[in-house]
Write a protein that holds these residues in place. Sequence first.
Motif, mmCIF file in Angstrom:
data_model
loop_
_atom_site.group_PDB
_atom_site.id
_atom_site.type_symbol
_atom_site.label_atom_id
_atom_site.label_comp_id
_atom_site.label_asym_id
_atom_site.label_seq_id
_atom_site.Cartn_x
_atom_site.Cartn_y
_atom_site.Cartn_z
ATOM 1 N N GLN A 179 -6.736 49.247 -60.383
ATOM 2 C CA GLN A 179 -7.329 48.425 -59.330
ATOM 3 C C GLN A 179 -6.676 48.780 -57.999
ATOM 4 N N GLU A 180 -7.501 49.014 -56.997
ATOM 5 C CA GLU A 180 -7.001 49.284 -55.653
ATOM 6 C C GLU A 180 -7.459 48.174 -54.719
ATOM 7 N N CYS A 211 -6.797 55.504 -57.937
ATOM 8 C CA CYS A 211 -5.751 55.240 -56.946
ATOM 9 C C CYS A 211 -4.379 55.733 -57.391
ATOM 10 N N SER A 212 -4.125 55.815 -58.701
ATOM 11 C CA SER A 212 -2.818 56.290 -59.162
ATOM 12 C C SER A 212 -2.576 57.743 -58.777
ATOM 13 N N ARG A 249 -11.439 48.218 -55.415
ATOM 14 C CA ARG A 249 -12.041 49.196 -56.325
ATOM 15 C C ARG A 249 -11.417 49.042 -57.707
ATOM 16 N N VAL A 250 -12.210 49.332 -58.745
ATOM 17 C CA VAL A 250 -11.728 49.280 -60.127
ATOM 18 C C VAL A 250 -12.196 50.533 -60.858
ATOM 19 N N TRP A 251 -11.257 51.159 -61.577
ATOM 20 C CA TRP A 251 -11.565 52.306 -62.436
ATOM 21 C C TRP A 251 -11.298 51.926 -63.882
ATOM 22 N N ILE A 252 -12.162 52.360 -64.781
ATOM 23 C CA ILE A 252 -11.970 52.196 -66.214
ATOM 24 C C ILE A 252 -11.912 53.591 -66.829
ATOM 25 N N ASP A 253 -10.766 53.928 -67.405
ATOM 26 C CA ASP A 253 -10.553 55.264 -67.975
ATOM 27 C C ASP A 253 -10.888 56.365 -66.970
ATOM 28 N N VAL A 295 -16.168 47.522 -54.052
ATOM 29 C CA VAL A 295 -16.630 46.426 -53.204
ATOM 30 C C VAL A 295 -16.101 46.644 -51.799
ATOM 31 N N ASN A 296 -16.988 46.947 -50.883
ATOM 32 C CA ASN A 296 -16.594 47.158 -49.497
ATOM 33 C C ASN A 296 -16.614 45.839 -48.730
ATOM 34 N N ALA A 297 -15.576 45.640 -47.931
ATOM 35 C CA ALA A 297 -15.476 44.503 -47.017
ATOM 36 C C ALA A 297 -15.553 43.137 -47.690
#
Length: 283
Positions: A210-211, A39-40, A225-229, A236-238
């Motif tokens: 985190q978005e 997201c960044s 949503r979560v991103w690691i590195d 996770v939708n809805a």
Amino acid sequence: MKLPDTKIILFNIAAGLVSVAAIVAAVRSFLITPGVAPCSERYASGTVFALEREGVIQTPVDLQARLGGRDVGLVENAVVSKAKIGPVPVALSVNLPKGSASPHSSATPTGGVSFSWEPKSIQAKTSACLAYSVLLPEGFEFGRGGVLPGIRGADADRQGQDGFISQLVWRAGGRVGVTNRVTSNSQLRVFPYAQENAVFPRGRWTKVEQEVVLGAPKETKGVVRVWIDGRLVLDVNAPVLRGKPDVAISGVAVDAFYSGDDASGGAPADTRLSLSPLEIRWQ
């Protein structure tokens, strides 16, 4: 009987392999959905919770003053200092003594920090991107789990009690997860999510993003949503994020502690974790 020319055989084999590769590539492109970019990379505007001003490192007392004293454990359990290695020059180090749990509980000894960062520029937005780095030391024991900073929301006029916290968490074994805590009409609902195949690294700095995207007006569903590195590990939708449509993003729940309510769910050993300055972005 005349045998086929060796060159012809090799050519046919090569052509066959190319055809198979093309078919496999086509099948893969059909079956595998391209990952969502961190997201960044997609949110243009942002602001940072700075740990230094004009080159001067802020003390926990300085940070507490900026927050209007609305914190738990910041002065007692945190230190701001230069980072010896890592993505940023200054970091917030959080002390987690053995047996410490949530600083909101009556557990002793006390450990961890908890406060809300609510910059004016993020108010009333319906989507946001939180980015920071976390350092869990080598040998960090995950215990029963703990919490890290996550995006929060509140009703628009701030007069009611409706809102949510989408809390980034580590679960037993270090599994990456999110717990959504949604309050509506004074009732709290908890929605936990976890990724079995993603674990927080130890012994090095880890980039976390985190978005949170809220549903359209008059809808209660959204996306987390979560991103690691840079790798998408949780999408996770809805999920249920708000009980009322006037709830919007309000800032960040800056939490760092073991999530038990007593020593049995607290830190298994004396330890600490470090956080880089947090950045919240919006569209």
